[in-house]
Enzyme design. Structure first.
Site, short mmCIF file in Angstrom:
data_model
loop_
_atom_site.label_atom_id
_atom_site.label_comp_id
_atom_site.label_asym_id
_atom_site.label_seq_id
_atom_site.Cartn_x
_atom_site.Cartn_y
_atom_site.Cartn_z
CG ASN A 1 -38.13 -4.46 2.22
OD1 ASN A 1 -37.99 -3.24 2.25
ND2 ASN A 1 -38.01 -5.17 1.09
CG PHE B 1 -34.80 4.09 -0.78
CD1 PHE B 1 -34.87 2.74 -1.07
CD2 PHE B 1 -35.01 4.99 -1.83
CE1 PHE B 1 -35.13 2.29 -2.36
CE2 PHE B 1 -35.26 4.55 -3.12
CZ PHE B 1 -35.33 3.20 -3.39
CB SER C 1 -37.98 0.54 -3.88
OG SER C 1 -38.49 0.42 -2.56
CG ASN D 1 -40.99 -0.71 0.59
OD1 ASN D 1 -42.16 -1.06 0.69
ND2 ASN D 1 -40.00 -1.57 0.48
CB THR D 2 -39.55 5.53 -2.14
OG1 THR D 2 -38.48 5.12 -1.29
CG2 THR D 2 -39.47 7.04 -2.33
#
Length: 361
Positions: free
Chosen positions: A115, A119, A180, A182-183
């Site tokens: 993924n 957020f 995470s 993904n940020t």
């Protein structure tokens, strides 16, 4: 039933579309009067699985990991599945759409997910409205907090504190998400010096909010599995020295070793079966580093009672699942609870707390 009927139908859909469809069904089920309470009471976990951690009662050590119910739309339904606790979020102070789609991928051959959601959530105020509208839940609800994507790292602490202030009266625990992938830049907040300062700031905020809310939720920190061993040791030490109440080990990985799926090259965090052994090893190391004095929540590749049992023996007091639910279905939680009770009985152990960390001592 799930593997033979529901999963083939869901797997024909885009992974995120299937995710939203499942959440919509669970949200609708949550509104059926009395059903969640009756369902959860029908098959309670064995007494040997109940324990008190952080001063909270957990009927089962098996919890729901963050990311599945970001906006807490289906808390009653998830409680009814047999979870001992639920982690909602990640939530940020302001709503944000997350990254562009597609951003969720099944790696079926590897029983894994990738993924890069970023957020995506409705914001702290919306989450507060949902949680405050619920009847009192017997299952603890933790809130995973993060920073907005456009907030620079030097101002990140302010975002975490905004989440604490907005949600302290409805959160049974806070999980600081600095891991995470993904940020952009978020994982830099895991560096020991800055992490210690962030944890202390969040702890100070929960203490300051105690008078206003009459609650002081425990504060946990979720770490990534990709830290260099020396950095992992430093981060664990910083979390412990700052006074955090627990660790979650671990978040998704950027590693791609040993995968078979053609989607392995997608960017984002990998979760599921490939993390089973890696996360268990990190749990054991975290238990050793903390001397067993800091409760650990083990997450990563729990598909069977044996997987769960290994993580408990490595040092986890509590566990979380997400990806395995996609592959095994909602009956997974009851199977884990039943299987853990059977493993305890097989080994002549009267209570789950007795096996925590036995393989790390």
């Amino acid at each position: 039933m799930y593997r033979s009927l529901a999963r083939p139908l869901l797997f024909r859909l885009d992974a995120e579309d299937a995710h939203h469809l499942t959440l919509n069904v669970l949200e609708a089920a949550s509104r059926v009067p009395g059903w969640p309470v009756l369902a959860s009471a029908a098959l309670p976990p064995a007494p040997a699985l109940a324990q008190t951690v952080f001063g909270q009662h957990f009927a089962s050590p098996v919890g729901l990991a963050a990311g599945l119910d970001k906006n807490a739309v289906a808390v009653p339904a998830f409680s009814a599945l047999g979870f001992g606790f639920l982690e909602v979020g990640t939530v940020t102070p302001r709503p944000q759409p997350g990254n562009e789609r597609p951003r969720l991928f099944r790696l079926t051959e590897d029983e894994a997910l990738i993924n890069r959601m970023g957020f995506n959530n409705a914001g702290a105020d919306a989450l507060h409205a949902r949680l405050s509208a619920l009847a009192r839940q017997p299952t603890p609800v933790w809130v995973n907090i993060g920073k907005n994507k456009d907030t620079p790292n030097e101002d990140a602490a302010g975002d975490y504190l905004k989440c604490v202030h907005a949600l302290q009266d409805v959160a049974d625990a806070f999980v600081i998400n600095v891991s995470s992938p993904n940020t952009p830049g978020l994982r830099a907040l895991q560096a020991a010096d800055g992490l210690g300062e962030l944890v202390r700031a969040v702890l100070d905020a929960t203490e300051a909010g105690r008078v206003r809310t009459l609650r002081r939720p425990p504060v946990l920190v979720k770490l990534a599995p990709d830290l260099h061993p020396a950095d992992f040791e430093a981060s664990v030490g910083a979390v412990q020295q700052a006074g955090a109440h627990g660790l979650i080990v671990s978040n998704t990985t950027l590693g791609r070793d040993g995968l078979f799926s053609g989607k392995a090259g997608e960017t984002g965090g990998l979760s599921g079966r490939p993390l089973t052994r890696k996360s268990t090893t990190l749990i054991r190391e975290a238990y050793r580093l903390t001397g067993g004095t800091l409760p650990i929540v083990g997450v990563g590749g729990i598909f069977s009672p044996a997987d769960a049992y290994a993580k408990l023996r490595a040092g986890a007091s509590l566990l979380e699942v997400y990806s395995a639910l996609v592959y095994e279905g909602p009956g997974l939680v009851r199977r884990l609870n039943r299987g853990l009770a059977e493993l305890l009985a097989r080994d002549g152990v009267g209570h789950v707390a007795e096996i925590v960390g036995v393989d790390a001592r």
